[in-house]
Structure formats: C-alpha cells, structure tokens
Scaffold this motif. Structure first.
Motif, short mmCIF file in Angstrom:
data_model
loop_
_atom_site.label_atom_id
_atom_site.label_comp_id
_atom_site.label_asym_id
_atom_site.label_seq_id
_atom_site.Cartn_x
_atom_site.Cartn_y
_atom_site.Cartn_z
N ILE A 1 -9.73 0.84 8.63
CA ILE A 1 -10.30 1.26 7.37
C ILE A 1 -11.93 0.96 7.27
CG2 ILE A 1 -10.58 0.80 4.81
CD1 ILE A 1 -7.49 0.12 5.07
N GLU A 2 -12.62 1.80 7.12
CA GLU A 2 -13.96 1.67 7.13
C GLU A 2 -14.67 0.61 6.16
OE1 GLU A 2 -18.29 4.13 6.95
OE2 GLU A 2 -16.40 4.94 6.51
N MET B 1 7.50 -6.66 5.72
CA MET B 1 7.37 -7.00 4.26
C MET B 1 5.97 -6.25 3.76
SD MET B 1 6.95 -10.50 1.91
CE MET B 1 8.54 -11.03 2.36
N ALA B 2 6.55 -5.48 2.71
CA ALA B 2 5.38 -4.77 2.14
C ALA B 2 4.29 -5.28 1.45
CB ALA B 2 5.90 -3.37 1.49
N LEU B 3 3.31 -4.93 1.04
CA LEU B 3 2.13 -5.57 0.30
C LEU B 3 2.44 -5.11 -1.29
CD1 LEU B 3 -0.96 -4.99 2.18
CD2 LEU B 3 0.20 -7.20 1.94
N SER B 4 2.26 -6.00 -1.99
CA SER B 4 2.35 -5.66 -3.34
C SER B 4 1.47 -4.72 -3.98
CB SER B 4 2.19 -7.07 -4.29
OG SER B 4 1.07 -7.60 -4.39
N LYS B 5 2.06 -4.36 -4.87
CA LYS B 5 0.90 -3.24 -5.83
C LYS B 5 -0.32 -3.70 -6.13
CE LYS B 5 1.09 0.23 -9.40
NZ LYS B 5 1.79 0.71 -10.73
N ASP B 6 -0.22 -4.73 -6.82
CA ASP B 6 -1.56 -5.41 -7.00
C ASP B 6 -2.47 -5.79 -6.07
OD1 ASP B 6 -0.90 -5.50 -9.90
OD2 ASP B 6 -0.16 -7.55 -9.93
N THR B 7 -1.98 -6.24 -4.84
CA THR B 7 -2.86 -6.47 -3.62
C THR B 7 -3.34 -5.11 -3.10
OG1 THR B 7 -1.39 -8.24 -3.01
CG2 THR B 7 -2.85 -7.22 -1.26
N GLU C 1 -2.78 5.31 -1.85
CA GLU C 1 -1.86 6.07 -1.03
C GLU C 1 -2.11 6.13 0.54
OE1 GLU C 1 -3.36 7.07 -3.77
OE2 GLU C 1 -1.71 7.33 -5.22
N ASP C 2 -3.48 6.14 0.74
CA ASP C 2 -3.96 6.38 2.00
C ASP C 2 -3.74 4.94 2.74
OD1 ASP C 2 -4.69 8.89 1.68
OD2 ASP C 2 -6.77 8.36 1.25
N ILE C 3 -4.13 3.80 1.88
CA ILE C 3 -3.77 2.42 2.33
C ILE C 3 -2.40 2.33 3.00
CG2 ILE C 3 -3.87 -0.19 2.11
CD1 ILE C 3 -6.44 0.47 0.11
N THR C 4 -1.42 2.80 2.07
CA THR C 4 0.02 2.65 2.12
C THR C 4 0.58 3.17 3.40
OG1 THR C 4 0.50 2.29 -0.25
CG2 THR C 4 2.20 2.93 1.43
N ALA C 5 -0.20 4.57 3.54
CA ALA C 5 0.13 5.38 4.71
C ALA C 5 -0.30 4.73 6.18
CB ALA C 5 -0.47 6.75 4.30
N ALA D 1 -8.12 -1.31 -2.23
CA ALA D 1 -8.37 -0.04 -2.61
C ALA D 1 -9.70 -0.05 -3.34
CB ALA D 1 -7.36 0.74 -3.39
N GLU D 2 -9.86 -0.97 -4.17
CA GLU D 2 -11.10 -1.21 -5.27
C GLU D 2 -12.08 -1.39 -4.29
OE1 GLU D 2 -12.70 -3.27 -9.20
OE2 GLU D 2 -10.54 -3.56 -8.55
N LEU D 3 -11.94 -2.49 -3.21
CA LEU D 3 -13.03 -2.91 -2.51
C LEU D 3 -13.46 -2.01 -1.30
CD1 LEU D 3 -11.94 -6.80 -2.17
CD2 LEU D 3 -13.87 -5.74 -3.56
N SER D 4 -12.43 -1.31 -1.00
CA SER D 4 -12.80 -0.52 0.21
C SER D 4 -13.15 0.88 -0.07
CB SER D 4 -11.47 -0.46 1.21
OG SER D 4 -10.45 0.05 0.43
#
Length: 265
Positions: free
Chosen positions: A34-35, A1-7, A20-24, A12-15
């Motif tokens: 992820i650092e 199951m894929a993560l929602s867009k909001d998640t 796109e990179d997280i999705t990949a 992405a904001e925190l990291s």
C-alpha cells in the motif's frame, strides 16, 4: 485473525485506499503493498491543539487590529492592545467625566437649596414680624377707641392731644397670659394693697381729669352777664407738669391758645 471493521476504516482513511482493496490485499496470498500517504500524521489531540492555537492566534491578531482602529478613530490615549484594555480605559474616562460633573452638580443643587431655605426662613421671619406688628397696631387702635370713649365730653385741649400725651407717658402691654396692663417709666402700675394690675381705663380717667373743661359755677359771671373762662392758671400748671415744658414753648402756646379758644365768651 481478521482486522476489525473500525481498524480497516481508519487505515483506509489514512492511506486513501478503499476498505475493500485493503481487505483484498490482506487476504491475498501474494505479496501486496500500500502506497504510503504523503504529509504528516496527527493524532486527534494534536489536531485539536493545533486548531485551538491557530484560533487563538487569529483572535489575537483580529483583536489587536480592531483595538488599533478604534483607538485611532475615537482618539483614545491608552496603553494596551486588547478589548479589555479598551473597555477599561473607556469606563474610567466616562466615570471621571460623569462623577466629576455629578459631584459639581450636587454641590450646585445643595447651594441652591440652601439659598431657597434661607429665603424661606427670611420670608417666614418677615411675615411673622409683620403679623405681630399688625396685631400690636390693631390692639393699640382698640385701646385708643376705648380711651376716647371714656374721655370727658369737653376737654381743655383737643381729645387727640390728650390721648397722645397719655400714651407718651404710659405703655399698654400684654403679659404671657394675655392679661393687659399699663406701665409708666418701665414699671407696671399696680394697686399698692393687692399688687394687682391697675385697669388702664381707670388710669386714663384720672389722667384725663386734668384736661376736663370746667364750667364756671353759678353767679360767677362778669358785669356783662357772661361766664368767666375756666381757671387758666390751673390749666397752665397742669400742662407744664404733664409735659415738663414751659407754657412759653411752641407746644405750650398752641395748647393755651386752644384752651382760650374753647373758653372764649
């Protein structure tokens, strides 16, 4: 199951990694990493509390600084570091100043008003008294004119003296109904039968009769054919009764000389 867009967006904001990179990385079959971001992470509530506390601290520091400046500049003496302390002190200072001055001013105005009222009352009293005096004097002048009008044409002493003698023994007054009457020795003169006031003119006519110059009758001339003077003894007797003084007094001598002058041949 894929993560929602909001998640994906808040990760992405925190990291600091793009969505796109997280999705990949999530879709990759290989192991990905992820650092971890540096620093502390706060929830929205924690951030709001932190910002609010910082604002309150800055506000308090600014308030204390400005109050200290104003206290020194305005030379105010009070305890406290807040604007509320400053405003309260200033309000009390103004209140004490103007309430005190206002109270004293009111007292001064009341005292001035009392003086003005007293002066007005005195003025009204004086004017009323003067008016009464003028009315009384005017009435007396009218009475004198009436009495001089009914006085005998010729008198043994000057007419003014007759009038003065009469008014020294009688007082013409007026009652509350405006009725004129005459007093003698403090008692109203009344008709013994009717108890009505005697007319002051009638009283004066009887009084002035004593000073009416009587001419000698026919055949009473002297050897030279001149008329005799009036009855001097009768004049002296009447004068002494009216004045309660001897004819030898200065007034009596003057009256007798006037009598003899008028009856001189």
């Amino acid at each position: 199951m894929a993560l929602s867009k909001d998640t994906l967006e808040w990760i992405a904001e925190l990291s600091g990694v793009k969505v796109e990179d997280i999705t990949a990385k999530i879709s990759s079959e290989e192991e990905e990493s992820i650092e971890k971001p540096q620093g502390e992470f706060y929830s929205e509530e924690e951030l709001n509390n932190r910002d609010s506390n910082k604002y309150d601290e800055a506000k308090k520091a600014f308030e204390e600084m400005k109050v200290k400046e104003l206290r020194k500049k305005l030379e105010l003496d009070f305890e406290g570091k807040t604007f509320d302390n400053l405003f309260k002190h200033h309000e009390e200072k103004l209140k004490n100043k103007y309430q005190k001055d206002s109270s004293e001013r009111v007292k001064e105005l009341e005292a001035d008003l009392a003086k003005v009222n007293q002066a007005n009352e005195e003025t009204v009293t004086n004017l009323t008294s003067e008016l009464q005096s003028l009315k009384q004097q005017n009435k007396i002048n009218g009475i004198k004119a009436d009495l001089l009008g009914i006085m005998p044409a010729e008198t043994s002493i000057p007419k003014e003296d007759v009038l003065t003698l009469f008014l020294s023994k009688h007082q013409v007054k007026e009652n509350e109904n405006g009725q004129t009457f005459i007093e003698s020795n403090g008692q109203p003169l009344k008709d013994p039968k009717t108890q009505s006031y005697l007319d002051y003119k009638n009283v004066f006519e009887d009084f002035s009769e004593n000073y009416k110059l009587k001419t000698p009758g026919r055949g009473e001339g002297n050897q030279n054919g001149n008329q005799k003077p009036g009855n001097e003894d009768q004049f002296i007797d009447n004068w002494e009764k009216q004045q309660n003084k001897p004819i030898s007094s200065p007034e009596g001598v003057r009256a007798l000389m006037e009598y003899e002058k008028q009856n001189a041949s």
